[in-house]
Design an enzyme around this catalytic site. Structure first.
Site, short mmCIF file in Angstrom:
data_model
loop_
_atom_site.label_atom_id
_atom_site.label_comp_id
_atom_site.label_asym_id
_atom_site.label_seq_id
_atom_site.Cartn_x
_atom_site.Cartn_y
_atom_site.Cartn_z
N LYS A 72 0.84 -1.20 0.00
CA LYS A 72 0.00 0.00 0.00
C LYS A 72 0.88 1.25 0.00
CE LYS A 72 -4.03 1.86 2.51
NZ LYS A 72 -4.94 1.66 3.67
N SER A 111 -9.90 1.61 2.64
CA SER A 111 -9.01 2.35 1.79
C SER A 111 -7.96 1.50 1.07
CB SER A 111 -8.30 3.42 2.61
OG SER A 111 -7.46 2.84 3.56
N SER A 165 -10.18 -0.70 6.87
CA SER A 165 -9.55 -0.47 5.56
C SER A 165 -8.80 -1.67 4.97
CB SER A 165 -8.57 0.71 5.65
OG SER A 165 -9.28 1.92 5.56
#
Lengths: 104, 479
Positions: free
Chosen positions: B79, B154, B178
């Site tokens: 990420k 996310s 997330s």
């Protein structure tokens, strides 16, 4: 608790963010809905002393150690400050900053 | 070999590397080729890294020498809010679009030591704020199961990358769901570890009392392998915890038959009917396999989401105050110093980020801090006690991960409706307890089969119970 356009303007100034008039109106409406939702906590009756209890935190201690030699990371870090690099690098890696006090 | 190399799990790839049917470079090439072909459609990666030949050669040598690290030579997706030295880490924000990490996050250091390879940095909602990746400054990621729908967020880029076989597994971060929510929307496994189990050093902070880095993977076993590789106490993050802090760890393997708590009173109304049916059917199969279903009550949980949407923005507004155009990131210049701050922050932050900074500033402002922030903090304590009490009767607590499957782009344009989707995931962040999402089949929307997830929470440091129940669910899916 309702938020007013004046509140949002003030918050933006505190947070150092500029908001346009259109955004102020949008944020004000959205904050009303969000604050209305989170405001349901207001009716909750929680014993007053609860928050004052010892929190489940621990102190984390360590022995003082020898620090790394000075300036070994300076070059690497200042590379990420492009807008602040002095024209003539060197001078102990000083960074140029902006005038803070105004004379007006 | 039926599966293409990029379609393998960590376990399959590791064993194929060791049986010499596959070289590390072949595995890298297969993944990298898949990324190059499919990423333009999905936008799961913000940047695709060039092959690091030295790392590939070193991994191959270790595999040949019989190294036991299962992650050796395995290509992973990371990420965009986790720092890899020398690579850009932008948190999908214009604010940090030019920020190059000057050090490795602890989790990256650990993965490098394990011999893992990095395919690229994955898309996300800006600063990890959102449930859809629609708030990325660089365009949304698409759900591989239906590209008209969001992948969740996310960590949507990491979830889509793993689900579409553009990586063997990935790392994400979880502040209110997330990791787990995008895992559910993309049909993979996602784990939010116990708060403090994994070092946050080198993770771009969102809500520091809530954030945890965790794995997204194709199977529960892979999730465990990745979790074991990244966990552990770290001098660089004082909130990391030693093993056994919350009592002696349960015997290895955990109990075979688990007691599953189901808070029926929280499941009324909010869940889509077919999601509820799938949830009940999964629990029925678990019960037939010898696990026990127990009705539990968690009355304070109805207030968890409200408390979360006070505490999180408060921490966001504090954490993001450091981004002011001075030290790093976007630097827009005005006449005076204050102009520099305001111009940089206004230009650098997207709309959702600005919204949460303002909300956080509001709930912390004098006059409101007692009504909002302190009240939310008290709710958090009560919530934690409520869960502790429930765990005297059950081993894990079950929810559907989300009330609905992946939604369409633009469907939740009103922020509150987006926030309400986090209703089942935020509690684990507030209590610090570990939680996992595991696929539990599909529901149909608009003629497309969309994956859905079942969510389990366990007591602090009881990740083993989550892996045990997760593997039990995987078995019910296969039957």
């Amino acid at each position: 608790m309702a938020a007013t356009a004046k509140d949002v303007k003030k918050l933006a100034a505190l947070a150092r963010i500029k908001v346009t008039d259109a955004e102020i109106e949008k944020f004000t409406n959205e904050f009303d809905a969000i604050l209305d939702y989170v405001g349901q906590l207001e009716k909750l009756n929680i014993p007053r002393n609860l928050g004052k209890e010892k929190p489940p935190l621990r102190n984390v201690m360590r022995e003082d150690g020898a620090p790394h030699a000075s300036c070994v990371y300076t070059g690497k870090l200042t590379e990420q400050f492009p807008a602040r690099l002095p024209a003539q690098a060197g001078e102990g890696g000083h960074l140029v900053v902006k005038q803070i006090i105004s004379y007006e | 070999m039926n599966k293409k190399p990029n379609e393998m799990t960590i376990v399959e790839a590791a064993s194929t590397l060791r049986s010499k049917e596959l070289k590390v470079s072949d595995l890298w090439d297969a993944c990298s080729e898949a990324v190059k072909t499919k990423n333009p459609k999905l936008n799961a990666y913000l940047e695709i890294f060039d092959a690091d030949n030295a790392a590939i050669t070193a991994a191959q040598k270790r595999v040949d020498a019989g190294d036991e690290s299962l992650l050796c030579g395995i290509p992973l997706a990371i990420k965009d809010n986790i720092l890899i030295e020398g690579k850009i880490a932008s948190a999908a924000s214009k604010m940090l679009a030019n920020y190059r990490a000057t050090y490795d996050a602890t989790v990256i250091k650990k993965l490098k030591d394990a011999g893992a390879l990095f395919l690229g940095r994955t898309n996300m909602d800006e600063f990890a704020m959102g449930s859809s990746t629609e708030h990325s400054a660089f365009g949304a990621t698409k759900n591989p199961h239906d590209i008209s729908r969001v992948p969740g967020g996310s960590s949507g880029g990491s979830a889509a990358a793993v689900a579409a076989h553009l990586a063997i597994a990935a790392l994400g971060s979880d502040t209110g769901g997330s990791i787990r929510q995008p895992a559910a929307h993309c049909g993979i496994v996602g784990l939010k570890p116990t708060y403090g189990a994994v070092s946050r050093s080198g993770l771009i902070a969102m809500g520091s009392s809530l954030d945890q880095i965790g794995p997204l993977a194709k199977t529960v076993e892979d999730t465990r392998i990745l979790y074991d590789a990244i966990r552990g106490i770290d001098a660089l993050d004082a909130t990391t915890i030693p093993d056994g802090l919350y009592g002696a760890p349960p015997p290895a393997g955990g109990p075979r038959n688990l007691r599953i708590g189901i808070p029926q009173h929280l499941l009324k109304e909010v869940i889509d009917a077919d999601m509820r049916a799938a949830f009940d059917a999964t629990l029925d199969v678990l019960a037939r396999h010898g696990h026990t279903l127990v009705d539990i009550e968690l009355p304070m949980s109805v207030y968890a989401l409200a408390a979360y949407y006070i505490i999180m923005p408060a921490e966001v507004s504090t954490n993001l105050a450091r981004l002011d155009g001075m030290r790093y990131g976007l630097a827009t210049r005005g006449r005076m110093l204050l102009d520099d701050y305001v111009l940089s922050r206004t230009e650098g932050f997207g709309e959702e980020t600005r919204r949460r900074i303002l909300l956080g500033t509001f709930v912390l402002s004098s006059g409101y801090i007692d009504a909002y922030y302190r009240k939310a903090d008290a709710v958090r304590i009560v919530l934690r006690r409520e869960y502790d009490a429930a765990f005297s009767k059950v081993d894990v607590i079950a929810f559907p991960t989300t009330p609905s499957p992946a939604f369409m782009f633009g469907e939740k344009s009103d922020p509150l409706s987006m926030y309400l989707g986090d209703i089942f995931t935020v509690t684990a962040n507030l209590t610090g307890m570990p939680a996992i999402s595991v696929p539990m089949g599909y529901v149909e929307r608009g003629g497309e089969k969309l994956p859905i997830g079942i969510h389990f929470t366990a007591p602090h440091q009881a990740e083993d119970a989550l892996f045990a129940i997760g593997e039990a669910v995987e078995k019910t899916n296969n039957n």
